[in-house]
Design a protein around this motif. Sequence first.
Motif, PDB file in Angstrom:
ATOM      1  N   LEU A  76       0.846  -1.182   0.000  1.00 26.53           N
ATOM      2  CA  LEU A  76       0.000   0.000   0.000  1.00 26.53           C
ATOM      3  C   LEU A  76       0.885   1.236   0.000  1.00 26.53           C
ATOM      4  N   ARG A  77       0.815   2.019  -1.053  1.00 28.78           N
ATOM      5  CA  ARG A  77       1.691   3.177  -1.208  1.00 28.78           C
ATOM      6  C   ARG A  77       0.930   4.432  -0.807  1.00 28.78           C
ATOM      7  N   PRO A  78       1.300   5.085   0.322  1.00 25.36           N
ATOM      8  CA  PRO A  78       0.601   6.317   0.714  1.00 25.36           C
ATOM      9  C   PRO A  78       0.927   7.452  -0.251  1.00 25.36           C
ATOM     10  N   ARG A  79      -0.062   8.271  -0.539  1.00 22.70           N
ATOM     11  CA  ARG A  79       0.121   9.422  -1.420  1.00 22.70           C
ATOM     12  C   ARG A  79      -0.464  10.674  -0.787  1.00 22.70           C
ATOM     13  N   GLY A  96      -3.533   1.023  -7.007  1.00 19.87           N
ATOM     14  CA  GLY A  96      -3.628   0.448  -5.679  1.00 19.87           C
ATOM     15  C   GLY A  96      -2.978   1.283  -4.605  1.00 19.87           C
ATOM     16  N   GLU A  97      -2.849   2.584  -4.847  1.00 29.03           N
ATOM     17  CA  GLU A  97      -2.230   3.486  -3.880  1.00 29.03           C
ATOM     18  C   GLU A  97      -3.292   4.133  -2.994  1.00 29.03           C
ATOM     19  N   LEU A  98      -2.862   4.578  -1.836  1.00 28.59           N
ATOM     20  CA  LEU A  98      -3.792   5.156  -0.862  1.00 28.59           C
ATOM     21  C   LEU A  98      -3.609   6.662  -0.781  1.00 28.59           C
ATOM     22  N   PRO A  99      -4.588   7.450  -1.224  1.00 25.65           N
ATOM     23  CA  PRO A  99      -4.492   8.909  -1.050  1.00 25.65           C
ATOM     24  C   PRO A  99      -4.736   9.263   0.419  1.00 25.65           C
TER      25      PRO A  99
END
Length: 674
Positions: A350-353, A405-408
């Motif tokens: 999970l990549r935070p953005r 699949g990234e998390l804003p």
Amino acid sequence: MTTDAGWLDVAEPETVAGAAAGEGRLGADPGPVPAPGPGAGFVPGLGAVDDFVHALTRPAQAGDTALSGGVGGAEALGPLVETVLNALAEGARRRSGPIASGRPGEVAAAVAEVFGGGVPVVPRPAPSAGNGGPSAGNGGPSAGNGGPLLPGVGAQATGGVGAETAGAAGATGDGSVLARFVALLAEGSADPADPACAAHLHCPPLAVAVAADLAVSALNPSQDSWDQAPAATALETLLLKELARLVGYEPDLAAGVLTSGGTESNLMGLMLARDRILGAATGRQVELTGLAGAGAATEPATATGPATATATEPATATGPATATATEPAIATGPATATGPDAATGTPAALRPRILASAAAHFSVQRAAALLGLGEDAVLPVPVDRQLRMDVDALAAALHGCAARGELPVAIVATAGTTDTGAVDPLRACAALAAEHGAWLHVDAAYGGGALLSDRLAPLLDGLGLADSVSLDWHKLGWQPAAAGVFLVRRSETYASLARRAVYLNPADDEEAGYPSLLGLSLRTTRRADAFKIAVTLRTLGREGLGWLVDACHDLAVAGAGAVRAHPRLDLHAEPVLTALLFRYVPAPRTDAPRPGETAADKAAAERADEINAALRRRLLREGRAVVGRTELPGEGPGRVRLKLTLLNPHTTPAEVERLLHAVVAAGRAEEEAR
């Protein structure tokens, strides 16, 4: 715009009466700004301050170890404050303009002379090449032009050169050190009260705010425990309720704290966003466990283009997809191809953005780095010519996050960009944040002052929908720094900052009714900066402060008209708040290739950039003006712009026009010098 009765609405009767009678009326012309006279500058004649010092100082009545508090504190402060005020006046007289003339090395050498008492010290070995130290001829002070900082210590303690004379420059008890240092500071400062000092969000503070700040300095309360600041603790709590109401929050549900400024406030907003949004998505208390396993770095994506053709539908949100959602919704989109983490069942990659406009403050990237997300976690969203965030580009960037699949984690909207004062479309940003389960933080460090103005407050429509807000009253609020404010819409979102220190806020004290502000701040020892803001609001009220905001906005509008009317100046965009972005246009070179040729266009753009940058330094060097310099977003030459940030409500349109003519004169001088 109306609010409930409070400090923001009511000014002291005598203040209102004075304004009605025209006392201190804004717009009164204080006269032309004098140019530095022959020989004026920071270095020449600096020793003349000695004569001034002996004329105004008196022996300290209570000695140099007198304290500022207690029953005798005021008596001890009295003569020292008089010394400071006289030295301030003398330093300003000697400066005779917005900034002292001279180059940085000359200023540094003069400071070193006063700082060390003019006593020679043992020269330090010259730094070797490549060690990062200053080399000879770099404009810094040369060795030997200053003495030891601590009289009786340093060269004397080591028996080095100057040991005997160092003692002669020891401590003095007659106030001369204070007078000399204050005069030095005043002469060597950029004075934001001067009409020709207009480069930065660097306001001239109101005298009443400075006087209030003196009381805080004398009493030295610290906000980390009630028993260090009983009245100041209560006052900060009341002030924050007023400011929460001003931004559109429900005061009894909101929470906040005084900060050192927008950088700290932005860090706090993004910290809470990380803890709440990433924590919910991973099932961890991120503030306790850290980021290990919560996400894996991927190549940084850009927000400049639409989502790819393989983009999936944006992840749905668990909360209502409306701008009025009271809690940030948590995205429940599919995990990435790496599969869920066996231990937690959450996505392993999970990549935070963080999404912020290309014109957002650099502190957003700095905060991402400090929070362990990395600067590459910040996606820059394109802006329009006014430097407002492009809402369609923001929506595309959010869809791109879902596809990858990234998390804003957060959207950072800006209410008052540093360069143009642009305000992002806050209501649209709030709707997108709610739709995608992101935290909305609004950096209103500059633009928050518009809330004081009936004319400009509508620009911040939607501010009350933000999860957190930054305000800086040392910008468009005329307070001495620091006067930052951080607010959250709902106090429970502050949970991850809660802190118990048994020597500051023991549980039994709080149960007994002794409140604590410790868990609201990143800092422990913290100054009572709320006091000066409260005094100012109670003195002027929202109407009085709004008058100051409108006066500065009027100046920016008038300045824009003057730029448009001058053939050698080019206006970037109409002013939104009090900032004015423009450039000097050099005369075309007669030996240049025909217009339209790529090489010629590039050369002309490079030349324009060089001249605009150089003319600003010329104005500084000559002590005539302090003008800002920035660059427009993008690539390549032709992006350098000059900036006036007009925060002095007593400046007149005629003075702004004179400043612009000084810019043109400096530009022509630079052209002639090339």
